[in-house]
Motif scaffolding. Sequence first.
Motif, PDB file in Angstrom:
ATOM      1  N   GLU A   7      -2.384 -14.354   3.282  1.00  0.00           N
ATOM      2  CA  GLU A   7      -2.108 -13.670   2.019  1.00  0.00           C
ATOM      3  C   GLU A   7      -3.298 -12.819   1.574  1.00  0.00           C
ATOM      4  O   GLU A   7      -3.127 -11.700   1.088  1.00  0.00           O
ATOM      5  N   VAL A   8      -4.510 -13.349   1.729  1.00  0.00           N
ATOM      6  CA  VAL A   8      -5.706 -12.581   1.340  1.00  0.00           C
ATOM      7  C   VAL A   8      -5.828 -11.335   2.200  1.00  0.00           C
ATOM      8  O   VAL A   8      -6.112 -10.242   1.695  1.00  0.00           O
ATOM      9  N   LEU A   9      -5.601 -11.470   3.505  1.00  0.00           N
ATOM     10  CA  LEU A   9      -5.702 -10.310   4.389  1.00  0.00           C
ATOM     11  C   LEU A   9      -4.646  -9.268   4.062  1.00  0.00           C
ATOM     12  O   LEU A   9      -4.926  -8.065   4.088  1.00  0.00           O
ATOM     13  N   ASP A  10      -3.424  -9.719   3.736  1.00  0.00           N
ATOM     14  CA  ASP A  10      -2.378  -8.772   3.334  1.00  0.00           C
ATOM     15  C   ASP A  10      -2.741  -8.083   2.023  1.00  0.00           C
ATOM     16  O   ASP A  10      -2.508  -6.885   1.853  1.00  0.00           O
ATOM     17  N   TRP A  11      -3.323  -8.831   1.088  1.00  0.00           N
ATOM     18  CA  TRP A  11      -3.720  -8.275  -0.202  1.00  0.00           C
ATOM     19  C   TRP A  11      -4.819  -7.237  -0.025  1.00  0.00           C
ATOM     20  O   TRP A  11      -4.804  -6.179  -0.647  1.00  0.00           O
ATOM     21  N   LEU A  12      -5.775  -7.531   0.871  1.00  0.00           N
ATOM     22  CA  LEU A  12      -6.872  -6.590   1.094  1.00  0.00           C
ATOM     23  C   LEU A  12      -6.422  -5.349   1.853  1.00  0.00           C
ATOM     24  O   LEU A  12      -7.069  -4.303   1.780  1.00  0.00           O
ATOM     25  N   ALA A  13      -5.327  -5.459   2.601  1.00  0.00           N
ATOM     26  CA  ALA A  13      -4.826  -4.314   3.362  1.00  0.00           C
ATOM     27  C   ALA A  13      -4.064  -3.327   2.481  1.00  0.00           C
ATOM     28  O   ALA A  13      -3.718  -2.236   2.931  1.00  0.00           O
ATOM     29  N   ALA A  14      -3.803  -3.695   1.238  1.00  0.00           N
ATOM     30  CA  ALA A  14      -3.050  -2.824   0.330  1.00  0.00           C
ATOM     31  C   ALA A  14      -3.851  -1.565   0.029  1.00  0.00           C
ATOM     32  O   ALA A  14      -5.071  -1.572  -0.025  1.00  0.00           O
ATOM     33  N   GLU A  15      -3.138  -0.477  -0.143  1.00  0.00           N
ATOM     34  CA  GLU A  15      -3.757   0.794  -0.531  1.00  0.00           C
ATOM     35  C   GLU A  15      -3.282   1.144  -1.918  1.00  0.00           C
ATOM     36  O   GLU A  15      -2.087   1.092  -2.171  1.00  0.00           O
ATOM     37  N   PRO A  16      -4.084   1.531  -2.830  1.00  0.00           N
ATOM     38  CA  PRO A  16      -5.548   1.540  -2.789  1.00  0.00           C
ATOM     39  C   PRO A  16      -6.089   0.109  -2.849  1.00  0.00           C
ATOM     40  O   PRO A  16      -5.362  -0.828  -3.129  1.00  0.00           O
ATOM     41  N   GLY A  19      -8.155  -3.991  -7.420  1.00  0.00           N
ATOM     42  CA  GLY A  19      -9.263  -4.055  -8.357  1.00  0.00           C
ATOM     43  C   GLY A  19     -10.010  -5.366  -8.254  1.00  0.00           C
ATOM     44  O   GLY A  19      -9.439  -6.405  -7.951  1.00  0.00           O
ATOM     45  N   GLY A  20     -11.301  -5.318  -8.453  1.00  0.00           N
ATOM     46  CA  GLY A  20     -12.119  -6.523  -8.403  1.00  0.00           C
ATOM     47  C   GLY A  20     -12.696  -6.804  -7.028  1.00  0.00           C
ATOM     48  O   GLY A  20     -13.429  -7.762  -6.850  1.00  0.00           O
ATOM     49  N   VAL A  21     -12.359  -5.978  -6.051  1.00  0.00           N
ATOM     50  CA  VAL A  21     -12.880  -6.158  -4.702  1.00  0.00           C
ATOM     51  C   VAL A  21     -13.993  -5.148  -4.501  1.00  0.00           C
ATOM     52  O   VAL A  21     -13.762  -3.946  -4.469  1.00  0.00           O
ATOM     53  N   GLY A  22     -15.218  -5.650  -4.365  1.00  0.00           N
ATOM     54  CA  GLY A  22     -16.348  -4.747  -4.184  1.00  0.00           C
ATOM     55  C   GLY A  22     -16.498  -4.280  -2.751  1.00  0.00           C
ATOM     56  O   GLY A  22     -16.763  -3.128  -2.478  1.00  0.00           O
ATOM     57  N   ASP A  23     -16.314  -5.191  -1.801  1.00  0.00           N
ATOM     58  CA  ASP A  23     -16.491  -4.881  -0.387  1.00  0.00           C
ATOM     59  C   ASP A  23     -15.312  -5.467   0.391  1.00  0.00           C
ATOM     60  O   ASP A  23     -15.326  -6.641   0.757  1.00  0.00           O
ATOM     61  N   PRO A  24     -14.278  -4.655   0.658  1.00  0.00           N
ATOM     62  CA  PRO A  24     -13.098  -5.174   1.342  1.00  0.00           C
ATOM     63  C   PRO A  24     -13.413  -5.763   2.726  1.00  0.00           C
ATOM     64  O   PRO A  24     -12.822  -6.750   3.132  1.00  0.00           O
ATOM     65  N   GLU A  27     -14.883  -9.215   2.214  1.00  0.00           N
ATOM     66  CA  GLU A  27     -13.841 -10.161   1.798  1.00  0.00           C
ATOM     67  C   GLU A  27     -12.968 -10.552   2.991  1.00  0.00           C
ATOM     68  O   GLU A  27     -12.614 -11.715   3.157  1.00  0.00           O
ATOM     69  N   ALA A  28     -12.630  -9.582   3.831  1.00  0.00           N
ATOM     70  CA  ALA A  28     -11.812  -9.870   5.009  1.00  0.00           C
ATOM     71  C   ALA A  28     -12.581 -10.761   5.982  1.00  0.00           C
ATOM     72  O   ALA A  28     -12.006 -11.674   6.583  1.00  0.00           O
ATOM     73  N   GLY A  29     -13.867 -10.513   6.131  1.00  0.00           N
ATOM     74  CA  GLY A  29     -14.689 -11.345   7.011  1.00  0.00           C
ATOM     75  C   GLY A  29     -14.747 -12.781   6.546  1.00  0.00           C
ATOM     76  O   GLY A  29     -14.645 -13.714   7.353  1.00  0.00           O
ATOM     77  N   LEU A  30     -14.880 -12.986   5.243  1.00  0.00           N
ATOM     78  CA  LEU A  30     -14.903 -14.347   4.711  1.00  0.00           C
ATOM     79  C   LEU A  30     -13.539 -15.022   4.862  1.00  0.00           C
ATOM     80  O   LEU A  30     -13.460 -16.224   5.129  1.00  0.00           O
ATOM     81  N   ALA A  31     -12.461 -14.260   4.708  1.00  0.00           N
ATOM     82  CA  ALA A  31     -11.128 -14.829   4.898  1.00  0.00           C
ATOM     83  C   ALA A  31     -10.927 -15.250   6.351  1.00  0.00           C
ATOM     84  O   ALA A  31     -10.373 -16.317   6.626  1.00  0.00           O
ATOM     85  N   LEU A  32     -11.391 -14.431   7.284  1.00  0.00           N
ATOM     86  CA  LEU A  32     -11.271 -14.790   8.695  1.00  0.00           C
ATOM     87  C   LEU A  32     -12.129 -15.998   9.037  1.00  0.00           C
ATOM     88  O   LEU A  32     -11.724 -16.853   9.834  1.00  0.00           O
ATOM     89  N   LEU A  33     -13.299 -16.098   8.439  1.00  0.00           N
ATOM     90  CA  LEU A  33     -14.161 -17.265   8.650  1.00  0.00           C
ATOM     91  C   LEU A  33     -13.486 -18.535   8.117  1.00  0.00           C
ATOM     92  O   LEU A  33     -13.536 -19.588   8.751  1.00  0.00           O
ATOM     93  N   ALA A  34     -12.835 -18.429   6.971  1.00  0.00           N
ATOM     94  CA  ALA A  34     -12.106 -19.573   6.419  1.00  0.00           C
ATOM     95  C   ALA A  34     -10.945 -19.958   7.340  1.00  0.00           C
ATOM     96  O   ALA A  34     -10.664 -21.141   7.538  1.00  0.00           O
TER      97      ALA A  34
END
Length: 63
Positions: A7-16, A19-24, A27-34
């Motif tokens: 869900e986080v990866l799908d949310w980060l893939a949204a365009e634009p 809001g609230g995401v400084g470094d997509p 964030e994706a790297g941390l989601a993959l690590l989790a």
Amino acid sequence: MLAEVREVLDWLAAEPTPGGVGDPDGEAGLALLAGLSACLMILVGLTLPAHAVHVRRGGRVAA
């Protein structure tokens, strides 16, 4: 946990970028690590019973 990672990866893939995401990418790297951590814990959880690890009353582990 794996469903949340997806869900986080799908949310980060949204365009634009949401809001609230400084470094997509961060964030994706941390989601993959989790997700990797969750997979490792699943493997550990499946391996312990497969190797018949039993704890005796004395607190000793017998294989």
